[in-house]
Write an enzyme that holds these catalytic residues in place. Structure first.
Site, PDB file in Angstrom:
ATOM      1  N   ASP A 174       0.858  -1.190   0.000  1.00  0.00           N
ATOM      2  CA  ASP A 174       0.000   0.000   0.000  1.00  0.00           C
ATOM      3  C   ASP A 174       0.895   1.243   0.000  1.00  0.00           C
ATOM      4  OD1 ASP A 174      -3.202   0.521   1.066  1.00  0.00           O
ATOM      5  OD2 ASP A 174      -1.781   2.197   1.132  1.00  0.00           O
ATOM      6  N   ILE A 175       0.502   2.210  -0.814  1.00  0.00           N
ATOM      7  CA  ILE A 175       1.329   3.422  -0.974  1.00  0.00           C
ATOM      8  C   ILE A 175       1.246   4.342   0.258  1.00  0.00           C
ATOM      9  CG2 ILE A 175      -0.372   4.936  -2.095  1.00  0.00           C
ATOM     10  CD1 ILE A 175       1.733   5.570  -4.222  1.00  0.00           C
ATOM     11  N   GLN A 178     -14.525   2.266   1.005  1.00  0.00           N
ATOM     12  CA  GLN A 178     -13.773   1.889  -0.197  1.00  0.00           C
ATOM     13  C   GLN A 178     -13.455   3.128  -1.026  1.00  0.00           C
ATOM     14  OE1 GLN A 178     -15.697  -1.040  -2.697  1.00  0.00           O
ATOM     15  NE2 GLN A 178     -13.930  -1.223  -4.070  1.00  0.00           N
ATOM     16  N   HIS A 207     -10.393  -5.177  -3.340  1.00  0.00           N
ATOM     17  CA  HIS A 207      -9.071  -5.627  -2.879  1.00  0.00           C
ATOM     18  C   HIS A 207      -9.116  -6.000  -1.409  1.00  0.00           C
ATOM     19  CE1 HIS A 207      -9.540  -1.271  -2.489  1.00  0.00           C
ATOM     20  NE2 HIS A 207      -8.883  -1.400  -1.336  1.00  0.00           N
ATOM     21  N   HIS A 228      -7.035  -6.138   2.166  1.00  0.00           N
ATOM     22  CA  HIS A 228      -5.895  -5.537   2.884  1.00  0.00           C
ATOM     23  C   HIS A 228      -5.298  -6.553   3.858  1.00  0.00           C
ATOM     24  CE1 HIS A 228      -6.842  -1.101   2.220  1.00  0.00           C
ATOM     25  NE2 HIS A 228      -8.002  -1.651   1.873  1.00  0.00           N
TER      26      HIS A 228
HETATM   27  P1  AMP Z   1      -9.732   1.269   0.263  1.00  0.00           P
HETATM   28  O1  AMP Z   1      -9.975   2.478   1.102  1.00  0.00           O
HETATM   29  O2  AMP Z   1     -10.091  -0.026   0.951  1.00  0.00           O
HETATM   30  O3  AMP Z   1     -10.331   1.395  -1.120  1.00  0.00           O
HETATM   31  O4  AMP Z   1      -8.168   1.169   0.106  1.00  0.00           O
HETATM   32  C1  AMP Z   1      -7.467   1.720  -0.946  1.00  0.00           C
HETATM   33  C2  AMP Z   1      -6.024   1.620  -0.579  1.00  0.00           C
HETATM   34  O5  AMP Z   1      -5.262   1.741  -1.753  1.00  0.00           O
HETATM   35  C3  AMP Z   1      -5.546   2.712   0.389  1.00  0.00           C
HETATM   36  O6  AMP Z   1      -5.000   2.113   1.552  1.00  0.00           O
HETATM   37  C4  AMP Z   1      -4.517   3.475  -0.430  1.00  0.00           C
HETATM   38  O7  AMP Z   1      -3.434   3.923   0.340  1.00  0.00           O
HETATM   39  C5  AMP Z   1      -4.090   2.448  -1.462  1.00  0.00           C
HETATM   40  N1  AMP Z   1      -3.605   2.963  -2.730  1.00  0.00           N
HETATM   41  C6  AMP Z   1      -4.178   3.910  -3.516  1.00  0.00           C
HETATM   42  N2  AMP Z   1      -3.438   4.094  -4.629  1.00  0.00           N
HETATM   43  C7  AMP Z   1      -2.398   3.243  -4.549  1.00  0.00           C
HETATM   44  C8  AMP Z   1      -1.282   2.957  -5.387  1.00  0.00           C
HETATM   45  N3  AMP Z   1      -1.070   3.613  -6.532  1.00  0.00           N
HETATM   46  N4  AMP Z   1      -0.399   2.016  -4.997  1.00  0.00           N
HETATM   47  C9  AMP Z   1      -0.579   1.361  -3.839  1.00  0.00           C
HETATM   48  N5  AMP Z   1      -1.609   1.575  -2.993  1.00  0.00           N
HETATM   49  C10 AMP Z   1      -2.505   2.505  -3.339  1.00  0.00           C
END
Ligand code: AMP
Ligand code: ZN
Length: 141
Positions: free
Chosen positions: A29-30, A93, A99, A101
């Site tokens: 996760d970024i 989301q 996805h 986590h």
């Molecule tokens: P959610 O809130 O469950 O949709 O989680 C989305 C997750 O994706 C968050 O924890 C973000 O930090 C992560 N995220 C968004 N863009 C990226 C990316 N380009 N690379 C890796 N993680 C990302």
């Protein structure tokens, strides 16, 4: 293609990939909630969890199982972990490519869930049974 996770799958956006197979890919996760926070995603684009093929949905957990074992064997601090999936905007989301986590947890990390539990007295067994029936009658074997 505007989906950032599809871009990662297609190597059109950067990612720190930890695992990949025919059905799924997993990367860091970024903006991690903890060191080693991994996202496991299906290679097929589905906005919502229930839209996924059940085999793919199950596969995400198999992959998460492998990855959690690897994290536990690594030097990444991990006394426990939360595996979670946000399904729909109301559930938090943000990226509409469903996805899973994996967030390692350590004592004192101060993470809190946003859930508020009802009292048991608010849900007597009769009511719990009604709700269980409501769900189970619509389950396809
Ligand atoms: P959610 O809130 O469950 O949709 O989680 C989305 C997750 O994706 C968050 O924890 C973000 O930090 C992560 N995220 C968004 N863009 C990226 C990316 N380009 N690379 C890796 N993680 C990302
Ligand atoms: Zn996508």
């Amino acid at each position: 293609m505007s989906c950032i996770f599809c871009q990662i799958i297609n190597r059109e956006a950067p990612a720190s990939i930890v695992y990949e197979d025919d059905l799924a890919i997993a990367f860091l996760d970024i903006e991690p909630v903890s060191e080693g926070h991994v996202l496991v995603i299906p290679k097929s684009h589905h906005a919502r969890f229930a839209e996924m093929n059940p085999k793919t949905a199950g596969h995400l957990f198999e992959v998460a199982h492998k990855i959690l074992k690897a994290i536990q064997a690594s030097n990444i601090p991990c006394e426990g972990a939360n595996l979670f999936l946000t399904d729909g905007e109301i559930a938090g989301q943000e990226v509409m490519h469903s996805h899973l986590h994996i967030a390692p947890r350590i004592r004192g990390d101060k993470h809190r869930y946003g859930y508020v539990h009802a009292e048991q007295s608010d849900y007597p067994r009769e009511r719990l049974n009604q709700i269980a029936d409501e769900i189970s009658k619509l389950l396809n074997p």
